[in-house]
Scaffold this active site. Structure first.
Site, PDB file in Angstrom:
ATOM      1  N   GLU A  88     -16.379   6.110   5.953  1.00 47.61           N
ATOM      2  CA  GLU A  88     -15.541   5.604   6.768  1.00 47.61           C
ATOM      3  C   GLU A  88     -15.671   6.547   8.141  1.00 47.61           C
ATOM      4  OE1 GLU A  88     -11.315   5.133   5.822  1.00 47.61           O
ATOM      5  OE2 GLU A  88     -11.588   7.157   4.979  1.00 47.61           O
ATOM      6  N   ARG A  90       0.805  -1.280   0.091  1.00 47.69           N
ATOM      7  CA  ARG A  90       0.071  -0.034   0.253  1.00 47.69           C
ATOM      8  C   ARG A  90       0.879   0.989   0.062  1.00 47.69           C
ATOM      9  NH1 ARG A  90      -4.540   0.485   4.440  1.00 47.69           N
ATOM     10  NH2 ARG A  90      -2.707   1.108   5.883  1.00 47.69           N
ATOM     11  N   LYS A 136      -2.631   6.942   1.310  1.00 50.33           N
ATOM     12  CA  LYS A 136      -2.558   7.207   2.843  1.00 50.33           C
ATOM     13  C   LYS A 136      -1.548   8.257   3.049  1.00 50.33           C
ATOM     14  CE  LYS A 136      -2.264   4.486   7.087  1.00 50.33           C
ATOM     15  NZ  LYS A 136      -3.569   5.279   7.514  1.00 50.33           N
TER      16      LYS A 136
HETATM   17  N1  PXG Z   1      -9.512   4.855   7.363  1.00 46.36           N
HETATM   18  C1  PXG Z   1      -8.606   5.894   7.803  1.00 46.36           C
HETATM   19  C2  PXG Z   1      -9.019   7.309   7.041  1.00 46.36           C
HETATM   20  C3  PXG Z   1      -7.427   5.432   8.161  1.00 46.36           C
HETATM   21  O1  PXG Z   1      -6.580   6.481   8.582  1.00 46.36           O
HETATM   22  C4  PXG Z   1      -7.887   3.297   8.393  1.00 46.36           C
HETATM   23  C5  PXG Z   1      -9.329   3.607   7.443  1.00 46.36           C
HETATM   24  C6  PXG Z   1      -7.855   1.731   8.849  1.00 46.36           C
HETATM   25  O2  PXG Z   1      -6.798   1.278   8.020  1.00 46.36           O
HETATM   26  P1  PXG Z   1      -5.669  -0.011   8.272  1.00 46.36           P
HETATM   27  O3  PXG Z   1      -5.044  -0.151   7.212  1.00 46.36           O
HETATM   28  O4  PXG Z   1      -4.989   0.538   9.523  1.00 46.36           O
HETATM   29  O5  PXG Z   1      -6.689  -1.156   8.676  1.00 46.36           O
HETATM   30  C7  PXG Z   1      -6.912   4.358   8.775  1.00 46.36           C
HETATM   31  C8  PXG Z   1      -5.888   4.033   9.585  1.00 46.36           C
HETATM   32  C9  PXG Z   1      -5.348   7.447  14.765  1.00 46.36           C
HETATM   33  C10 PXG Z   1      -4.748   6.746  13.517  1.00 46.36           C
HETATM   34  O6  PXG Z   1      -4.781   7.988  15.628  1.00 46.36           O
HETATM   35  C11 PXG Z   1      -5.580   5.894  12.586  1.00 46.36           C
HETATM   36  C12 PXG Z   1      -5.167   5.635  11.485  1.00 46.36           C
HETATM   37  C13 PXG Z   1      -3.926   6.043  11.086  1.00 46.36           C
HETATM   38  C14 PXG Z   1      -3.113   6.902  11.700  1.00 46.36           C
HETATM   39  C15 PXG Z   1      -3.675   7.369  13.091  1.00 46.36           C
HETATM   40  O7  PXG Z   1      -6.782   6.987  14.783  1.00 46.36           O
HETATM   41  N2  PXG Z   1      -5.895   4.713  10.661  1.00 46.36           N
END
Ligand code: PXG
Length: 290
Positions: free
Chosen positions: A182, A50, A149
């Site tokens: 989301e 990713r 991301k």
């Molecule tokens: N959606 C978004 C917008 C994210 O930032 C996820 C979904 C989940 O993706 P993964 O691949 O981790 O299952 C994320 C990732 C926080 C924080 O502090 C959260 C993310 C990244 C950085 C910080 O809440 N989530």
């Protein structure tokens, strides 16, 4: 704590980058958040894939190979003597000048930070999360690609602030059309009459690695799962709801906009998915030590 910057591990106080780095000046860069459990990095290859996809989408050349990034990640964990924790990979556009153009940034900066993490208090994993709908919409794909991301998280940060100020644990973000995309840092799933559904990635969601794990778990457990566009109505009237993210893992959500979801308690199917997730996370992954 030791932090990796461009091939060198520095003590935290000495881990510094230029104020002319476009990651700082413009949020021009990408990242990954990765978990490791019991000495194994969970889904490392998917996170690396990713990261490279995000880089391609923003025309960023990562200055090291996938193999070098994998090894740098593992070495940073080893040097911090951690067996369980969270690792953040960042690739910024690098040092440039005050102009927007990345043409003046000859080399991207790679940063790796390993730390402990507990995103939500233990109580939330028992009782479930309270959510509100954010007025801040998920960025339109024609403006800022939600699948990338990127370091440009202001959209999500503002939504998170809104949710927190409303007294909620998380905020549901809608896309420009008003469909559920989301949450601010997690993907969202609902369950109704035994069927699990989540918004498609094109609705404005990040293609979460944890989200992918939930698809695998449901297939293994014989629980039907689909991607479907949904509105807030589908959450209000669901039997169960849960959120997924690397930091959050899988966590039940029990309320949206003051309406209890189902009976307002974490659901039974959610519980089965969480149990299976913990088994997989605790027993699979890339070994940190050889
Ligand atoms: N959606 C978004 C917008 C994210 O930032 C996820 C979904 C989940 O993706 P993964 O691949 O981790 O299952 C994320 C990732 C926080 C924080 O502090 C959260 C993310 C990244 C950085 C910080 O809440 N989530």
């Amino acid at each position: 704590m030791k932090i990796y910057i461009d091939g060198v591990l520095y003590p935290e106080a000495e881990a510094k980058i230029s104020v002319f780095d476009h990651g700082l000046l413009y949020g021009d860069g990408i990242f990954e958040g990765i978990r490791f459990y019991n000495g194994r990095v969970f889904r490392l290859e998917e996170h690396l894939e990713r990261l490279w996809d995000s880089a391609k989408a923003i025309r960023l050349k990562i200055p090291i190979s996938v193999d070098e990034m994998r090894e740098a990640t593992l070495e940073t964990i080893r040097q911090n003597h951690l067996e369980d924790g969270y690792i953040r990979l960042l690739v910024t556009r690098g040092k440039g000048n005050l102009g927007l153009s990345p043409d003046r940034c000859p080399k991207a900066t790679v940063i790796i930070i390993a730390d402990k993490i507990q995103l939500y208090p233990v109580e939330k994993y028992i009782k479930g999360m309270v959510m509100v709908t954010c007025a801040t919409r998920r960025a339109a794909p024609a403006a800022l690609l939600p699948a990338v991301k990127s370091l440009n998280y202001l959209n999500n940060v503002m939504a998170k602030v809104e949710a927190t100020h409303a007294g909620a644990d998380e905020g549901v973000m809608l896309n420009e059309q008003g469909y559920v995309a989301e949450c601010t840092g997690d993907n969202i799933f609902v369950i109704r009459k035994g069927v699990v559904t989540t918004p498609p990635v094109y609705a404005g969601a990040l293609c979460g690695i944890t989200r992918n794990v939930v698809f695998e778990i449901c297939q293994d457990l014989g629980i039907p799962i689909r991607e479907t566009e949904m509105t807030r109505y589908d959450i209000y009237t669901a039997d169960e709801c849960f959120l997924t993210g690397t930091a959050a893992e899988v966590i039940a959500a029990i309320e949206l906009d003051t309406r209890p979801i189902g009976d307002g308690k974490p659901g039974v199917i959610t519980g089965r998915i969480i149990a299976r997730f913990r088994e997989i996370a605790g027993s699979t992954g890339t070994p940190i030590h050889g």
